[in-house]
Design an enzyme around this catalytic site. Structure first.
Site, PDB file in Angstrom:
ATOM      1  N   LYS A 244       0.836  -1.215   0.000  1.00 59.33           N
ATOM      2  CA  LYS A 244       0.000   0.000   0.000  1.00 59.33           C
ATOM      3  C   LYS A 244       0.866   1.259   0.000  1.00 59.33           C
ATOM      4  O   LYS A 244       0.652   2.178  -0.787  1.00 59.33           O
ATOM      5  CB  LYS A 244      -0.913  -0.013   1.224  1.00 59.33           C
ATOM      6  CG  LYS A 244      -1.649   1.262   1.478  1.00 59.33           C
ATOM      7  CD  LYS A 244      -2.656   1.564   0.393  1.00 59.33           C
ATOM      8  CE  LYS A 244      -3.173   2.987   0.500  1.00 59.33           C
ATOM      9  NZ  LYS A 244      -4.257   3.257  -0.413  1.00 59.33           N
ATOM     10  N   CYS A 298      -3.827  10.993   1.215  1.00 59.12           N
ATOM     11  CA  CYS A 298      -3.127   9.728   0.975  1.00 59.12           C
ATOM     12  C   CYS A 298      -1.729   9.969   0.436  1.00 59.12           C
ATOM     13  O   CYS A 298      -0.732   9.703   1.100  1.00 59.12           O
ATOM     14  CB  CYS A 298      -3.929   8.897  -0.018  1.00 59.12           C
ATOM     15  SG  CYS A 298      -5.658   8.800   0.440  1.00 59.12           S
TER      16      CYS A 298
HETATM   17  N1  SAJ Z   1      -1.935  14.722  -9.026  1.00 57.82           N
HETATM   18  C1  SAJ Z   1      -1.085  15.462  -9.827  1.00 57.82           C
HETATM   19  N2  SAJ Z   1      -0.716  14.950 -11.037  1.00 57.82           N
HETATM   20  C2  SAJ Z   1      -1.181  13.741 -11.482  1.00 57.82           C
HETATM   21  C3  SAJ Z   1      -2.030  12.979 -10.659  1.00 57.82           C
HETATM   22  C4  SAJ Z   1      -2.392  13.513  -9.437  1.00 57.82           C
HETATM   23  O1  SAJ Z   1      -0.657  16.566  -9.464  1.00 57.82           O
HETATM   24  O2  SAJ Z   1      -0.814  13.356 -12.598  1.00 57.82           O
HETATM   25  C5  SAJ Z   1      -2.320  15.248  -7.710  1.00 57.82           C
HETATM   26  C6  SAJ Z   1      -3.831  15.480  -7.556  1.00 57.82           C
HETATM   27  O3  SAJ Z   1      -4.207  16.701  -8.113  1.00 57.82           O
HETATM   28  C7  SAJ Z   1      -3.975  15.416  -6.059  1.00 57.82           C
HETATM   29  C8  SAJ Z   1      -2.922  14.402  -5.635  1.00 57.82           C
HETATM   30  O4  SAJ Z   1      -2.031  14.278  -6.724  1.00 57.82           O
HETATM   31  O5  SAJ Z   1      -3.670  16.671  -5.463  1.00 57.82           O
HETATM   32  C9  SAJ Z   1      -3.473  13.026  -5.313  1.00 57.82           C
HETATM   33  O6  SAJ Z   1      -4.525  12.662  -6.230  1.00 57.82           O
HETATM   34  P1  SAJ Z   1      -4.630  11.226  -6.894  1.00 57.82           P
HETATM   35  O7  SAJ Z   1      -5.800  11.240  -7.800  1.00 57.82           O
HETATM   36  O8  SAJ Z   1      -3.333  10.861  -7.502  1.00 57.82           O
HETATM   37  O9  SAJ Z   1      -4.793  10.248  -5.692  1.00 57.82           O
HETATM   38  P2  SAJ Z   1      -5.777  10.166  -4.412  1.00 57.82           P
HETATM   39  O10 SAJ Z   1      -5.023  10.738  -3.244  1.00 57.82           O
HETATM   40  O11 SAJ Z   1      -7.126  10.694  -4.683  1.00 57.82           O
HETATM   41  O12 SAJ Z   1      -5.899   8.580  -4.264  1.00 57.82           O
HETATM   42  C10 SAJ Z   1      -4.720   7.804  -4.126  1.00 57.82           C
HETATM   43  C11 SAJ Z   1      -4.806   6.613  -5.104  1.00 57.82           C
HETATM   44  N3  SAJ Z   1      -3.502   5.933  -5.162  1.00 57.82           N
HETATM   45  C12 SAJ Z   1      -2.924   5.638  -6.336  1.00 57.82           C
HETATM   46  O13 SAJ Z   1      -3.404   5.956  -7.405  1.00 57.82           O
HETATM   47  C13 SAJ Z   1      -1.640   4.876  -6.262  1.00 57.82           C
HETATM   48  C14 SAJ Z   1      -5.896   5.641  -4.648  1.00 57.82           C
HETATM   49  O14 SAJ Z   1      -5.906   4.474  -5.446  1.00 57.82           O
HETATM   50  C15 SAJ Z   1      -5.673   5.264  -3.179  1.00 57.82           C
HETATM   51  O15 SAJ Z   1      -6.666   4.380  -2.714  1.00 57.82           O
HETATM   52  C16 SAJ Z   1      -5.726   6.535  -2.364  1.00 57.82           C
HETATM   53  O16 SAJ Z   1      -4.631   7.372  -2.789  1.00 57.82           O
HETATM   54  C17 SAJ Z   1      -5.581   6.177  -0.901  1.00 57.82           C
HETATM   55  O17 SAJ Z   1      -6.615   6.208  -0.200  1.00 57.82           O
HETATM   56  O18 SAJ Z   1      -4.497   5.819  -0.456  1.00 57.82           O
END
Ligand code: SAJ
Length: 439
Positions: A244, A298
């Site tokens: 995780k 997360c």
């Molecule tokens: N972000 C970027 N660039 C990207 C992708 C995301 O700047 O290309 C930013 C988003 O804007 C945001 C942050 O990253 O601020 C996190 O967003 P996210 O969509 O990447 O992830 P979370 O936090 O919503 O969910 C993540 C997911 N983990 C992965 O994709 C590995 C989800 O599957 C997990 O279940 C979740 O964390 C968790 O609960 O741990």
């Protein structure tokens, strides 16, 4: 690797790590008979923590015929759910909670009930010194301990430092007199769902399940196979905990790379969006997108659990966290430079949530940026957040009005309504587009 509050046996863990789920299944087929805890009709499940993970999990189990007892420390949350309503925004969650409550399969309370399976989905924040805080896991384990009976399964789903399932949950149950793996089973199964897609991903995603011993892995595998359509992969609890953390750290490192590139490209006068779009045409390159920083509860948090466990070795993971945490300050400085070039700056700040199309402000870089812009008093701020009716610190303005009145437009979140904005509305305005929406 163990943190101060967490212990574990290296020998047992190494041995467990060598067992594949098939081996575990074969071994148990030879073992003693026990009652199946496969999720489904009549199984009693007590879910502790009714937040972004606990509530969707509880309601899905309720619709699968389980008799679910939801537990939360907040009486308001409990009352809301018992009335068939929800306290968080997530597509279709309202429908499924209502259905489970109306069917009599989901009831909430502030104290646990006896059950066959206990699922702990409580917060695991970091402290200001970036050390993990697993006190809510310990409290939840202590809260359920008096209700746990022989043959029960206890699962931790909260993202946790390596060793927490054994060193906190199983330890509390051992202290209560249970023999783990013989009369009570304890396993780790991290949630992996993406906010905005939680209900789909809870069912479709593969899951990893790690018991503190082989019997616990087997019992927990069976439970999840009752409602997960993705593959449920068995391992030991420490490996599952690290899986995780490594998933979210992988994403954080990749985003940090994109954010670092964005700053390098900006100085070089090159569009980072074009660079990434073209570089990603390489069959083995997949760079994520830069943004104003990384938010949410997360990805901005979990990598610190790895760093706290082994600061000497987790160098890249730490650096990525630092790059992503620095990005909002880079954006703020950029806005300040632009504001200095304008007489009477009026700055439209588009978006407050931590990512697109959600109302969640947790650890949001957009909020951090707008607060700091306000503190620096750089001009009039027109804050737009279509997912909120109200914010305690900022007066919210409609998108069209903000863009019409602004001379600087700062895009902080790539919400759908922003994507539909007509390009000519931005003519003669300074655009700072941290999400590459208009480039
Ligand atoms: N972000 C970027 N660039 C990207 C992708 C995301 O700047 O290309 C930013 C988003 O804007 C945001 C942050 O990253 O601020 C996190 O967003 P996210 O969509 O990447 O992830 P979370 O936090 O919503 O969910 C993540 C997911 N983990 C992965 O994709 C590995 C989800 O599957 C997990 O279940 C979740 O964390 C968790 O609960 O741990």
């Amino acid at each position: 690797m163990a943190t101060a509050t967490v212990t574990g046996s290296a020998t047992t863990n190494a041995a467990q790590a060598e067992l594949s789920s098939t081996q575990i299944r074969k071994r148990s087929a030879l073992g003693e008979r026990r009652r199946s805890l496969r999720a489904g009709d009549g199984l009693r499940v007590c879910v502790v923590g009714l937040g972004y993970i606990g509530l969707p999990t509880a309601s899905i189990l309720g619709t699968k015929g389980c008799r679910v007892f939801g537990v939360d420390v907040s009486p308001q949350v409990v009352d809301t759910i018992n009335a068939g309503r929800i306290h968080i925004e997530e597509p279709d969650l309202d429908l499924i909670v209502k259905a489970a409550v109306q069917a009599g399969n989901l009831t909430a309370a502030t104290v646990p009930s006896e059950a066959d399976v206990f699922v702990l989905a409580v917060p695991t924040p970091i402290q200001p010194d970036k050390q993990p805080d697993v006190s809510m896991v310990e409290s939840a384990a202590r809260a359920i301990a008096p209700y746990v009976r022989k043959g029960n399964l206890v699962i931790l789903e909260s993202t946790s430092p390596v060793g927490t399932t054994d060193g906190v949950v199983a330890r509390v149950l051992r202290e209560a007199g249970h023999v783990i793996g013989e009369d009570v089973y304890v396993a780790y199964c991290p949630e992996r769902v993406l906010p905005g897609r939680i209900l789909t991903e809870l069912i479709e995603n593969d899951r990893v399940v790690g018991g503190v011993d082989d019997a616990s892995t087997e019992v927990a595998l069976e439970f999840y196979q009752g409602f997960v359509r993705g593959e449920v992969v068995g391992t030991d609890s420490r490996t599952a905990e690290m899986v995780k953390l490594s998933e979210n750290s992988y994403r954080d490192v990749n985003i940090a790379y994109a954010n670092e590139l964005s700053m390098v490209c900006d100085r070089a006068g090159i569009s980072v969006w074009e660079v990434i779009r073209i570089a990603n045409r390489h069959p083995r390159v997949k760079i994520l997108q830069p943004g104003p920083g990384v938010g949410g509860h997360c990805i901005a948090v979990d990598p610190w659990f790895i760093v706290a466990g082994d600061p000497q070795n987790a160098k890249v993971i730490r650096a990525a966290r630092e790059v992503n945490d620095r990005k909002p300050h880079w954006v703020i400085d950029k806005v300040e430079q632009c504001a200095r070039r304008v007489v009477d700056p009026v700055i439209a700040c588009l978006g407050l949530s931590f990512k697109a199309d959600v109302d969640d402000l947790r650890e949001s870089p957009a909020v951090e940026i707008v607060h700091e812009l306000k503190r620096r008093n750089l001009g009039e701020l027109l804050v737009v957040e279509p997912h909120l009716l109200f914010h305690p610190d900022f007066e919210l303005v409609k998108l069209e009005e903000a863009v019409r009145r602004a001379n600087i437009v700062l895009v902080l979140v790539d919400h759908k309504p922003f994507k539909r904005l007509r390009r000519d509305a931005l003519n003669e305005k300074i655009l700072i587009d941290t999400r590459g929406l208009f480039l």
